[in-house]
Structure formats: structure tokens, C-alpha cells
Design a protein around this motif. Structure first.
Motif, PDB file in Angstrom:
ATOM      1  N   HIS A   1      49.532  51.509  51.632  1.00  0.00           N
ATOM      2  CA  HIS A   1      48.657  51.287  50.983  1.00  0.00           C
ATOM      3  C   HIS A   1      49.298  49.811  50.359  1.00  0.00           C
ATOM      4  N   ALA A   2      48.419  48.900  49.998  1.00  0.00           N
ATOM      5  CA  ALA A   2      49.644  47.496  49.463  1.00  0.00           C
ATOM      6  C   ALA A   2      48.735  47.343  48.372  1.00  0.00           C
ATOM      7  N   PHE A   3      48.070  48.451  47.136  1.00  0.00           N
ATOM      8  CA  PHE A   3      48.031  48.669  45.556  1.00  0.00           C
ATOM      9  C   PHE A   3      47.812  49.847  45.549  1.00  0.00           C
ATOM     10  N   ASP A   4      48.117  50.206  44.197  1.00  0.00           N
ATOM     11  CA  ASP A   4      47.811  52.186  44.009  1.00  0.00           C
ATOM     12  C   ASP A   4      46.232  51.432  43.111  1.00  0.00           C
TER      13      ASP A   4
ATOM     14  N   TRP B   1      41.689  43.592  47.456  1.00  0.00           N
ATOM     15  CA  TRP B   1      42.036  44.775  48.105  1.00  0.00           C
ATOM     16  C   TRP B   1      41.444  46.081  47.923  1.00  0.00           C
ATOM     17  N   CYS B   2      41.075  46.347  46.968  1.00  0.00           N
ATOM     18  CA  CYS B   2      40.648  48.023  45.650  1.00  0.00           C
ATOM     19  C   CYS B   2      39.544  48.048  46.054  1.00  0.00           C
ATOM     20  N   CYS B   3      38.919  46.737  45.928  1.00  0.00           N
ATOM     21  CA  CYS B   3      37.410  46.785  46.139  1.00  0.00           C
ATOM     22  C   CYS B   3      36.742  46.887  47.945  1.00  0.00           C
ATOM     23  N   SER B   4      37.308  46.642  48.455  1.00  0.00           N
ATOM     24  CA  SER B   4      37.193  46.053  50.017  1.00  0.00           C
ATOM     25  C   SER B   4      37.810  47.250  50.240  1.00  0.00           C
ATOM     26  N   LYS B   5      38.711  48.152  50.012  1.00  0.00           N
ATOM     27  CA  LYS B   5      39.926  49.671  50.882  1.00  0.00           C
ATOM     28  C   LYS B   5      39.058  51.019  50.052  1.00  0.00           C
ATOM     29  N   GLU B   6      38.956  50.360  48.873  1.00  0.00           N
ATOM     30  CA  GLU B   6      38.847  51.683  47.878  1.00  0.00           C
ATOM     31  C   GLU B   6      37.457  52.125  46.819  1.00  0.00           C
ATOM     32  N   GLY B   7      36.184  51.222  47.244  1.00  0.00           N
ATOM     33  CA  GLY B   7      35.440  50.496  46.593  1.00  0.00           C
ATOM     34  C   GLY B   7      36.173  50.749  44.597  1.00  0.00           C
ATOM     35  N   LYS B   8      36.441  50.866  44.513  1.00  0.00           N
ATOM     36  CA  LYS B   8      36.957  50.195  43.371  1.00  0.00           C
ATOM     37  C   LYS B   8      37.157  48.880  42.507  1.00  0.00           C
ATOM     38  N   ALA B   9      36.803  48.269  41.662  1.00  0.00           N
ATOM     39  CA  ALA B   9      36.616  46.757  40.801  1.00  0.00           C
ATOM     40  C   ALA B   9      35.881  46.287  41.557  1.00  0.00           C
ATOM     41  N   CYS B  10      34.535  46.409  42.185  1.00  0.00           N
ATOM     42  CA  CYS B  10      33.399  46.093  43.279  1.00  0.00           C
ATOM     43  C   CYS B  10      33.060  45.009  42.073  1.00  0.00           C
ATOM     44  N   ASP B  11      32.531  44.776  40.656  1.00  0.00           N
ATOM     45  CA  ASP B  11      31.893  44.295  39.938  1.00  0.00           C
ATOM     46  C   ASP B  11      32.474  43.316  39.412  1.00  0.00           C
ATOM     47  N   PRO B  12      32.091  42.224  39.111  1.00  0.00           N
ATOM     48  CA  PRO B  12      33.010  40.873  38.340  1.00  0.00           C
ATOM     49  C   PRO B  12      33.407  41.285  36.953  1.00  0.00           C
ATOM     50  N   TYR B  13      33.010  42.398  36.859  1.00  0.00           N
ATOM     51  CA  TYR B  13      33.476  42.586  35.577  1.00  0.00           C
ATOM     52  C   TYR B  13      33.104  43.783  35.001  1.00  0.00           C
ATOM     53  N   ASP B  14      33.713  44.773  34.538  1.00  0.00           N
ATOM     54  CA  ASP B  14      33.617  45.971  33.771  1.00  0.00           C
ATOM     55  C   ASP B  14      33.085  46.571  32.465  1.00  0.00           C
ATOM     56  N   CYS B  15      31.643  46.954  32.936  1.00  0.00           N
ATOM     57  CA  CYS B  15      31.133  46.609  31.665  1.00  0.00           C
ATOM     58  C   CYS B  15      31.426  48.438  30.531  1.00  0.00           C
ATOM     59  N   ASP B  16      32.045  49.032  30.745  1.00  0.00           N
ATOM     60  CA  ASP B  16      32.837  49.961  30.172  1.00  0.00           C
ATOM     61  C   ASP B  16      33.788  49.521  29.128  1.00  0.00           C
ATOM     62  N   PHE B  17      34.803  47.893  29.537  1.00  0.00           N
ATOM     63  CA  PHE B  17      35.825  47.662  28.825  1.00  0.00           C
ATOM     64  C   PHE B  17      35.063  47.426  27.728  1.00  0.00           C
ATOM     65  N   LYS B  18      36.226  48.019  26.701  1.00  0.00           N
ATOM     66  CA  LYS B  18      35.666  47.220  25.148  1.00  0.00           C
ATOM     67  C   LYS B  18      33.741  47.331  24.517  1.00  0.00           C
ATOM     68  N   LEU B  19      33.260  48.104  25.702  1.00  0.00           N
ATOM     69  CA  LEU B  19      31.799  48.020  24.995  1.00  0.00           C
ATOM     70  C   LEU B  19      31.610  47.812  23.430  1.00  0.00           C
ATOM     71  N   SER B  20      32.709  49.041  22.481  1.00  0.00           N
ATOM     72  CA  SER B  20      31.884  49.357  21.568  1.00  0.00           C
ATOM     73  C   SER B  20      32.142  48.104  20.821  1.00  0.00           C
ATOM     74  N   ILE B  21      32.815  46.758  21.396  1.00  0.00           N
ATOM     75  CA  ILE B  21      33.383  45.367  20.233  1.00  0.00           C
ATOM     76  C   ILE B  21      32.240  44.578  21.260  1.00  0.00           C
ATOM     77  N   ALA B  22      31.704  44.922  21.996  1.00  0.00           N
ATOM     78  CA  ALA B  22      31.261  43.513  23.525  1.00  0.00           C
ATOM     79  C   ALA B  22      30.759  42.681  22.193  1.00  0.00           C
ATOM     80  N   HIS B  23      30.050  42.899  21.891  1.00  0.00           N
ATOM     81  CA  HIS B  23      29.292  41.507  21.107  1.00  0.00           C
ATOM     82  C   HIS B  23      30.855  40.551  20.547  1.00  0.00           C
ATOM     83  N   THR B  24      31.596  40.614  19.635  1.00  0.00           N
ATOM     84  CA  THR B  24      32.668  39.940  19.425  1.00  0.00           C
ATOM     85  C   THR B  24      34.242  39.721  20.709  1.00  0.00           C
ATOM     86  N   SER B  25      33.904  40.922  21.289  1.00  0.00           N
ATOM     87  CA  SER B  25      34.655  40.323  22.576  1.00  0.00           C
ATOM     88  C   SER B  25      34.492  40.371  23.954  1.00  0.00           C
TER      89      SER B  25
END
Length: 121
Positions: free
Chosen positions: A55-58, A77-101
Motif C-alpha cells: 500500500h502506498a497510503f494507509d 490512490w485511496c479512491c482508486s484502490k480502496e473506494g475511499k474519499a472518492c467524492d470531491p467533498y466530505d459532506c459529514d465533515f463540519k456538517l453542524s456548522i456547514a452554513h458558516t464553514s
């Protein structure tokens, strides 16, 4: 039959091989030279050293904050090899303050595709 099926009882070849890959096989890791290991691995598929990771990355390390912390190379790499982080955005990251962040483009993308971070009516 024995020679073809079990490689036993075969007539000796006229050309001597540089290594006998059966000799000392029980202790090949410590008993064989590096040259013999390479030769036997390449020619007989025995005595091959196995690497612990290809694995090139963990992709689990930092996954909870991939959008903020991962390089583009790791994300790709993680998207192509493990199907992770394939979207351009993480829609759960800082969701509670999405309107400002979140950026306007992230708000639009996440609202349209994931129904998250949409403006409150």
C-alpha cells in the motif's frame, strides 16, 4: 508420470542449473544466499521474500478528516484502490456548522447529491 506430475525421478538435464531450489528449502530464509533466493523465486517460485505492505497510503489513517488533511495523491490512490474519499467533498465533515464553514461550491454539491448542508428554509 512421476516426472511430469511430481517432478520426481526425472532424467537429469544435460545443463546444470545454478541452484537446486529443493536443497535446504526447509531453512531457506536463513540458509540460502540472496542470489539463490532471487534465482529460485524467479525460476521456481520458491524462496520468495514477501513484503509486508504493497500500500502506498494507509487509507484508514486520518479518514475522519480526509478532505482537510489528505494530499491529492493520497485521495486519488485511496479512491482508486480502496473506494475511499472518492467524492470531491466530505459532506459529514463540519456538517453542524456547514452554513458558516463550507464553501458555496461544497454546499451546493453536498445538498444536491447527498441532501446535506442545504440552506434552511
Amino acid at each position: 508420470w512421476c516426472c511430469n506430475q511430481k517432478q520426481k525421478g526425472c532424467a537429469q538435464a544435460t545443463t546444470a542449473l545454478p541452484y537446486d531450489c529443493q536443497a535446504g528449502y526447509a531453512k531457506w530464509q536463513t540458509g540460502w544466499s540472496e542470489d539463490k533466493k532471487r534465482w529460485c523465486c524467479h525460476h521456481s517460485s520458491v524462496g520468495c521474500t514477501v513484503t509486508t505492505s504493497t500500500h502506498a497510503f494507509d487509507c484508514d489513517a486520518g479518514f475522519d478528516k480526509w478532505e482537510e488533511g489528505w494530499s491529492n495523491q493520497k485521495q486519488q490512490w485511496c479512491c482508486s484502490k480502496e473506494g475511499k474519499a472518492c467524492d470531491p467533498y466530505d459532506c459529514d465533515f463540519k456538517l453542524s456548522i456547514a452554513h458558516t464553514s463550507w464553501s458555496d461550491s461544497k454546499k451546493l454539491w453536498c445538498c444536491e447529491r447527498k441532501q446535506k448542508g442545504c440552506a434552511q428554509a
